[in-house]
Design a protein around this motif. Sequence first.
Motif, PDB file in Angstrom:
ATOM      1  N   GLY A  41      65.979  33.724 -16.901  1.00 32.32           N
ATOM      2  CA  GLY A  41      65.420  34.213 -15.647  1.00 32.32           C
ATOM      3  C   GLY A  41      66.021  35.545 -15.264  1.00 32.32           C
ATOM      4  N   GLY A  42      66.133  35.777 -13.976  1.00 33.55           N
ATOM      5  CA  GLY A  42      66.691  37.018 -13.471  1.00 33.55           C
ATOM      6  C   GLY A  42      67.662  36.756 -12.334  1.00 33.55           C
ATOM      7  N   GLY A  43      68.708  37.547 -12.268  1.00 32.19           N
ATOM      8  CA  GLY A  43      69.709  37.397 -11.212  1.00 32.19           C
ATOM      9  C   GLY A  43      70.383  36.038 -11.238  1.00 32.19           C
ATOM     10  N   LEU A  44      70.559  35.471 -12.428  1.00 36.54           N
ATOM     11  CA  LEU A  44      71.155  34.138 -12.541  1.00 36.54           C
ATOM     12  C   LEU A  44      72.645  34.178 -12.219  1.00 36.54           C
ATOM     13  CD1 LEU A  44      69.454  32.883 -15.822  1.00 36.54           C
ATOM     14  CD2 LEU A  44      68.749  32.457 -13.464  1.00 36.54           C
ATOM     15  N   GLU A  45      73.103  33.173 -11.490  1.00 31.60           N
ATOM     16  CA  GLU A  45      74.519  33.031 -11.139  1.00 31.60           C
ATOM     17  C   GLU A  45      74.907  31.567 -11.193  1.00 31.60           C
ATOM     18  OE1 GLU A  45      75.309  34.569  -7.270  1.00 31.60           O
ATOM     19  OE2 GLU A  45      74.695  36.589  -7.778  1.00 31.60           O
ATOM     20  N   LEU A  46      76.161  31.316 -11.524  1.00 29.82           N
ATOM     21  CA  LEU A  46      76.729  29.977 -11.386  1.00 29.82           C
ATOM     22  C   LEU A  46      77.282  29.899  -9.972  1.00 29.82           C
ATOM     23  CD1 LEU A  46      78.622  29.539 -14.743  1.00 29.82           C
ATOM     24  CD2 LEU A  46      76.529  28.407 -14.018  1.00 29.82           C
ATOM     25  N   ARG A  47      76.610  29.166  -9.116  1.00 27.39           N
ATOM     26  CA  ARG A  47      77.003  29.092  -7.719  1.00 27.39           C
ATOM     27  C   ARG A  47      78.130  28.089  -7.508  1.00 27.39           C
ATOM     28  NH1 ARG A  47      75.919  32.522  -3.552  1.00 27.39           N
ATOM     29  NH2 ARG A  47      74.279  33.127  -4.974  1.00 27.39           N
ATOM     30  N   ALA A  48      78.125  27.024  -8.291  1.00 26.64           N
ATOM     31  CA  ALA A  48      79.155  25.993  -8.171  1.00 26.64           C
ATOM     32  C   ALA A  48      79.310  25.310  -9.524  1.00 26.64           C
ATOM     33  CB  ALA A  48      78.758  24.968  -7.116  1.00 26.64           C
ATOM     34  N   MET A  49      80.552  24.882  -9.819  1.00 24.86           N
ATOM     35  CA  MET A  49      80.791  24.179 -11.079  1.00 24.86           C
ATOM     36  C   MET A  49      81.952  23.214 -10.905  1.00 24.86           C
ATOM     37  SD  MET A  49      81.396  25.840 -14.795  1.00 24.86           S
ATOM     38  CE  MET A  49      82.090  24.919 -16.123  1.00 24.86           C
ATOM     39  N   THR A  50      81.687  21.962 -11.233  1.00 22.87           N
ATOM     40  CA  THR A  50      82.722  20.936 -11.262  1.00 22.87           C
ATOM     41  C   THR A  50      82.645  20.292 -12.646  1.00 22.87           C
ATOM     42  OG1 THR A  50      81.309  19.107 -10.526  1.00 22.87           O
ATOM     43  CG2 THR A  50      82.338  20.459  -8.794  1.00 22.87           C
ATOM     44  N   PRO A  51      83.581  19.411 -12.996  1.00 21.88           N
ATOM     45  CA  PRO A  51      83.490  18.735 -14.295  1.00 21.88           C
ATOM     46  C   PRO A  51      82.209  17.902 -14.452  1.00 21.88           C
ATOM     47  CG  PRO A  51      85.694  18.510 -13.428  1.00 21.88           C
ATOM     48  CD  PRO A  51      84.854  19.127 -12.331  1.00 21.88           C
ATOM     49  N   GLU A  52      81.591  17.488 -13.344  1.00 19.53           N
ATOM     50  CA  GLU A  52      80.402  16.645 -13.402  1.00 19.53           C
ATOM     51  C   GLU A  52      79.095  17.420 -13.308  1.00 19.53           C
ATOM     52  OE1 GLU A  52      82.859  15.913 -10.974  1.00 19.53           O
ATOM     53  OE2 GLU A  52      83.870  14.634 -12.420  1.00 19.53           O
ATOM     54  N   GLU A  53      79.075  18.532 -12.583  1.00 19.61           N
ATOM     55  CA  GLU A  53      77.818  19.236 -12.395  1.00 19.61           C
ATOM     56  C   GLU A  53      78.034  20.726 -12.192  1.00 19.61           C
ATOM     57  OE1 GLU A  53      75.817  18.987  -8.375  1.00 19.61           O
ATOM     58  OE2 GLU A  53      77.242  17.343  -8.175  1.00 19.61           O
ATOM     59  N   LEU A  54      76.942  21.481 -12.382  1.00 18.65           N
ATOM     60  CA  LEU A  54      76.974  22.901 -12.062  1.00 18.65           C
ATOM     61  C   LEU A  54      75.653  23.268 -11.407  1.00 18.65           C
ATOM     62  CD1 LEU A  54      75.165  24.606 -14.332  1.00 18.65           C
ATOM     63  CD2 LEU A  54      77.134  24.095 -15.724  1.00 18.65           C
ATOM     64  N   LEU A  55      75.667  24.368 -10.668  1.00 20.81           N
ATOM     65  CA  LEU A  55      74.485  24.811  -9.940  1.00 20.81           C
ATOM     66  C   LEU A  55      74.187  26.247 -10.335  1.00 20.81           C
ATOM     67  CD1 LEU A  55      72.361  24.231  -7.737  1.00 20.81           C
ATOM     68  CD2 LEU A  55      73.999  25.125  -6.082  1.00 20.81           C
ATOM     69  N   VAL A  56      73.012  26.453 -10.910  1.00 20.03           N
ATOM     70  CA  VAL A  56      72.549  27.782 -11.299  1.00 20.03           C
ATOM     71  C   VAL A  56      71.585  28.262 -10.219  1.00 20.03           C
ATOM     72  CG1 VAL A  56      71.277  29.108 -13.026  1.00 20.03           C
ATOM     73  CG2 VAL A  56      72.784  27.254 -13.754  1.00 20.03           C
ATOM     74  N   THR A  57      71.763  29.495  -9.733  1.00 18.73           N
ATOM     75  CA  THR A  57      70.852  30.084  -8.770  1.00 18.73           C
ATOM     76  C   THR A  57      70.252  31.349  -9.342  1.00 18.73           C
ATOM     77  OG1 THR A  57      72.574  31.362  -7.657  1.00 18.73           O
ATOM     78  CG2 THR A  57      72.138  29.153  -6.799  1.00 18.73           C
ATOM     79  N   GLY A  58      69.158  31.800  -8.748  1.00 14.73           N
ATOM     80  CA  GLY A  58      68.456  33.001  -9.180  1.00 14.73           C
ATOM     81  C   GLY A  58      67.002  32.657  -9.444  1.00 14.73           C
ATOM     82  N   THR A  59      66.292  33.578 -10.075  1.00 12.94           N
ATOM     83  CA  THR A  59      64.894  33.350 -10.429  1.00 12.94           C
ATOM     84  C   THR A  59      64.847  32.715 -11.808  1.00 12.94           C
ATOM     85  OG1 THR A  59      64.240  35.280  -9.141  1.00 12.94           O
ATOM     86  CG2 THR A  59      62.646  34.446 -10.731  1.00 12.94           C
ATOM     87  N   ILE A  60      64.595  31.425 -11.870  1.00 10.56           N
ATOM     88  CA  ILE A  60      64.587  30.681 -13.130  1.00 10.56           C
ATOM     89  C   ILE A  60      63.162  30.677 -13.665  1.00 10.56           C
ATOM     90  CG2 ILE A  60      65.002  28.448 -14.212  1.00 10.56           C
ATOM     91  CD1 ILE A  60      67.112  28.021 -11.920  1.00 10.56           C
ATOM     92  N   THR A  61      62.984  31.245 -14.862  1.00  3.71           N
ATOM     93  CA  THR A  61      61.647  31.330 -15.454  1.00  3.71           C
ATOM     94  C   THR A  61      61.444  30.341 -16.592  1.00  3.71           C
ATOM     95  OG1 THR A  61      62.362  33.118 -16.918  1.00  3.71           O
ATOM     96  CG2 THR A  61      61.359  33.758 -14.821  1.00  3.71           C
ATOM     97  N   ALA A  62      62.531  29.870 -17.222  1.00  4.48           N
ATOM     98  CA  ALA A  62      62.376  28.931 -18.337  1.00  4.48           C
ATOM     99  C   ALA A  62      63.647  28.142 -18.555  1.00  4.48           C
ATOM    100  CB  ALA A  62      62.038  29.693 -19.619  1.00  4.48           C
ATOM    101  N   LEU A  63      63.472  26.918 -19.054  1.00  6.14           N
ATOM    102  CA  LEU A  63      64.571  26.057 -19.504  1.00  6.14           C
ATOM    103  C   LEU A  63      64.231  25.614 -20.913  1.00  6.14           C
ATOM    104  CD1 LEU A  63      64.976  23.785 -16.380  1.00  6.14           C
ATOM    105  CD2 LEU A  63      66.587  25.498 -17.162  1.00  6.14           C
ATOM    106  N   GLU A  64      65.185  25.788 -21.825  1.00 13.06           N
ATOM    107  CA  GLU A  64      64.967  25.407 -23.221  1.00 13.06           C
ATOM    108  C   GLU A  64      66.100  24.514 -23.685  1.00 13.06           C
ATOM    109  OE1 GLU A  64      64.510  28.780 -25.787  1.00 13.06           O
ATOM    110  OE2 GLU A  64      63.441  29.893 -24.254  1.00 13.06           O
ATOM    111  N   SER A  65      65.777  23.544 -24.518  1.00  8.44           N
ATOM    112  CA  SER A  65      66.784  22.695 -25.162  1.00  8.44           C
ATOM    113  C   SER A  65      66.881  23.106 -26.618  1.00  8.44           C
ATOM    114  CB  SER A  65      66.389  21.224 -25.083  1.00  8.44           C
ATOM    115  OG  SER A  65      66.359  20.796 -23.759  1.00  8.44           O
ATOM    116  N   LEU A  66      68.101  23.322 -27.090  1.00 13.13           N
ATOM    117  CA  LEU A  66      68.321  23.679 -28.483  1.00 13.13           C
ATOM    118  C   LEU A  66      69.065  22.564 -29.199  1.00 13.13           C
ATOM    119  CD1 LEU A  66      69.571  27.351 -28.006  1.00 13.13           C
ATOM    120  CD2 LEU A  66      67.236  26.568 -28.386  1.00 13.13           C
TER     121      LEU A  66
END
Length: 66
Positions: A41-66
């Motif tokens: 996406g664009g302007g992506l940031e990690l807003r919060a991160m703990t051992p259990e979860e994280l929060l990505v903010t910004g304009t998310i255009t795609a999610l892919e699994s590899l």
Amino acid sequence: MEHHNSRPGGQSPVYTHRGILAYGPEEIHISGGSLVVVVRGGGLELRAMTPEELLVTGTITALESL
């Protein structure tokens, strides 16, 4: 690893992650153990991160699994 759909305001929580493999304003690679999730996406940031979860903010255009 569990992902919930993007929320209003461009937020996307990811649960049971195993860390960040690559980080940039247009792409974030998140380890899920046996798989990698790529957030694009664009302007992506990690807003919060703990051992259990994280929060990505910004304009998310795609999610892919590899």
